[in-house]
Design a protein around this motif. Structure first.
Motif: not given
Length: 113
Positions: A87-92
């Motif tokens: 969930k910590l990963i920036e997206r998209p």
């Protein structure tokens, strides 16, 4: 083939998918919350993005604030935090061959497709 690292609960991520659909180009959706990335895969993506690992972290996520904020972390520790807590990963994130962008704003996707 174009890939999009996608979280369906995120409006910006859904906009990225819509943008790719409108382009008419084939692409693959990678649901990175379900198909967890390895540390190597994440490091490869960070290299393609030409950023530091900390620049890929969503710093407003509760897990970041409670577990990692105000700590001195190495790049590898930051990558490990994202692997364990995707969930910590920036997206998209959109990847096309040896190019990648974070699709914020959505129009940035056009730079690589």
């Amino acid at each position: 083939m174009i890939k999009i690292l996608h979280n369906n609960r995120c409006s910006k991520s859904r906009c990225g998918v819509e943008f790719l659909e409108a382009s008419g180009k084939p692409f693959e959706i990678v649901k990175y919350l379900d198909e967890t990335l390895s540390a190597k895969e994440l490091k490869d993506i960070i290299k393609l993005l030409k950023i530091k690992p900390i620049d890929l972290v969503r710093k407003n996520e509760a897990i970041w604030k409670t577990e990692f904020k105000n700590k001195t972390l190495s790049d590898d520790e930051i990558v490990d935090a994202m692997v364990k807590n995707p969930k910590l990963i920036e997206r998209p994130i959109v990847i096309n061959g040896n190019k990648a962008v974070i699709g914020r704003p959505t129009e940035k996707i056009s730079e690589i497709i």
